[in-house]
Design a protein around this motif. Structure first.
Motif, PDB file in Angstrom:
ATOM      1  N   SER A   1       0.860  -1.182   0.000  1.00  0.00           N
ATOM      2  CA  SER A   1       0.000   0.000   0.000  1.00  0.00           C
ATOM      3  C   SER A   1       0.897   1.232   0.000  1.00  0.00           C
ATOM      4  O   SER A   1       2.046   1.180   0.439  1.00  0.00           O
ATOM      5  CB  SER A   1      -0.952   0.012   1.200  1.00  0.00           C
ATOM      6  OG  SER A   1      -0.230   0.131   2.400  1.00  0.00           O
ATOM      7  N   THR A   2       0.378   2.325  -0.523  1.00  0.00           N
ATOM      8  CA  THR A   2       1.116   3.576  -0.568  1.00  0.00           C
ATOM      9  C   THR A   2       0.247   4.673   0.017  1.00  0.00           C
ATOM     10  O   THR A   2      -0.935   4.789  -0.321  1.00  0.00           O
ATOM     11  CB  THR A   2       1.489   3.940  -2.021  1.00  0.00           C
ATOM     12  OG1 THR A   2       2.239   2.859  -2.581  1.00  0.00           O
ATOM     13  CG2 THR A   2       2.311   5.208  -2.079  1.00  0.00           C
ATOM     14  N   LYS A   3       0.838   5.437   0.907  1.00  0.00           N
ATOM     15  CA  LYS A   3       0.143   6.583   1.504  1.00  0.00           C
ATOM     16  C   LYS A   3       1.130   7.735   1.527  1.00  0.00           C
ATOM     17  O   LYS A   3       2.188   7.625   2.156  1.00  0.00           O
ATOM     18  CB  LYS A   3      -0.332   6.241   2.914  1.00  0.00           C
ATOM     19  CG  LYS A   3      -1.163   7.330   3.550  1.00  0.00           C
ATOM     20  CD  LYS A   3      -1.693   6.876   4.893  1.00  0.00           C
ATOM     21  CE  LYS A   3      -2.583   7.943   5.483  1.00  0.00           C
ATOM     22  NZ  LYS A   3      -3.078   7.532   6.805  1.00  0.00           N
ATOM     23  N   GLN A   4       0.786   8.789   0.822  1.00  0.00           N
ATOM     24  CA  GLN A   4       1.680   9.930   0.628  1.00  0.00           C
ATOM     25  C   GLN A   4       3.009   9.427   0.087  1.00  0.00           C
ATOM     26  O   GLN A   4       3.035   8.841  -0.977  1.00  0.00           O
ATOM     27  CB  GLN A   4       1.812  10.736   1.915  1.00  0.00           C
ATOM     28  CG  GLN A   4       0.505  11.358   2.326  1.00  0.00           C
ATOM     29  CD  GLN A   4       0.586  12.097   3.641  1.00  0.00           C
ATOM     30  OE1 GLN A   4       1.510  11.926   4.419  1.00  0.00           O
ATOM     31  NE2 GLN A   4      -0.407  12.931   3.882  1.00  0.00           N
ATOM     32  N   ASN A   5       4.115   9.626   0.778  1.00  0.00           N
ATOM     33  CA  ASN A   5       5.426   9.211   0.271  1.00  0.00           C
ATOM     34  C   ASN A   5       5.949   7.941   0.942  1.00  0.00           C
ATOM     35  O   ASN A   5       7.144   7.671   0.908  1.00  0.00           O
ATOM     36  CB  ASN A   5       6.442  10.337   0.461  1.00  0.00           C
ATOM     37  CG  ASN A   5       6.108  11.544  -0.382  1.00  0.00           C
ATOM     38  OD1 ASN A   5       5.558  11.413  -1.470  1.00  0.00           O
ATOM     39  ND2 ASN A   5       6.413  12.717   0.120  1.00  0.00           N
ATOM     40  N   THR A   6       5.058   7.163   1.549  1.00  0.00           N
ATOM     41  CA  THR A   6       5.468   5.960   2.266  1.00  0.00           C
ATOM     42  C   THR A   6       4.859   4.722   1.621  1.00  0.00           C
ATOM     43  O   THR A   6       3.668   4.684   1.336  1.00  0.00           O
ATOM     44  CB  THR A   6       5.015   6.035   3.739  1.00  0.00           C
ATOM     45  OG1 THR A   6       5.553   7.214   4.320  1.00  0.00           O
ATOM     46  CG2 THR A   6       5.478   4.827   4.519  1.00  0.00           C
ATOM     47  N   VAL A   7       5.699   3.727   1.400  1.00  0.00           N
ATOM     48  CA  VAL A   7       5.246   2.450   0.855  1.00  0.00           C
ATOM     49  C   VAL A   7       5.295   1.426   1.977  1.00  0.00           C
ATOM     50  O   VAL A   7       6.279   1.353   2.717  1.00  0.00           O
ATOM     51  CB  VAL A   7       6.138   1.990  -0.318  1.00  0.00           C
ATOM     52  CG1 VAL A   7       5.648   0.678  -0.897  1.00  0.00           C
ATOM     53  CG2 VAL A   7       6.196   3.056  -1.395  1.00  0.00           C
ATOM     54  N   SER A   8       4.229   0.660   2.110  1.00  0.00           N
ATOM     55  CA  SER A   8       4.147  -0.349   3.167  1.00  0.00           C
ATOM     56  C   SER A   8       3.979  -1.736   2.575  1.00  0.00           C
ATOM     57  O   SER A   8       3.392  -1.905   1.515  1.00  0.00           O
ATOM     58  CB  SER A   8       2.956  -0.066   4.085  1.00  0.00           C
ATOM     59  OG  SER A   8       3.102   1.171   4.722  1.00  0.00           O
TER      60      SER A   8
END
Length: 109
Positions: free
Chosen positions: A57-64
């Protein structure tokens, strides 16, 4: 698989969460980074060593990268032996072992 590396990474930039599914306690383990390439590399390394896959998943500039259900149990079993006594992994592993009725889960090599 460098278990100590992954245990340290989760302790610093990851999470271990408990959730309930059909009245059963389950765990979710996640890694996050600002680098999509790193998370993709992590996914490939873990998949090649343990045969498990996670979801991205991606939220703003962070990939999880998240592992749930049996995949998280596999990670807990592998990372527990190298985890700090007070770590997120050790606490989740201990709870999982008590739920399953085992003093200790079988450690995969």
């Amino acid at each position: 698989m460098e278990s100590a590396f992954w245990a340290g990474f989760i302790a610093a930039d990851g999470w271990v969460r408990k959730y309930y599914q059909r009245n059963n306690i389950c765990f979710c383990i996640g890694l996050c980074s600002g680098s999509k390439q790193f998370i993709e590399w992590a996914h490939n390394e873990i998949k090649s060593q343990l045969g498990i896959t996670g979801s991205f998943s991606t939220k703003q500039n962070t990939v999880s990268l998240k592992y749930s259900n049996s995949a998280s149990n596999t990670l807990l079993e592998r990372l527990y032996p190298v985890s700090n006594q007070n770590s997120k992994i050790t606490k989740a592993y201990s709870e999982l072992a008590s739920i399953t009725g085992h003093d200790k889960l079988e450690i995969s090599s």
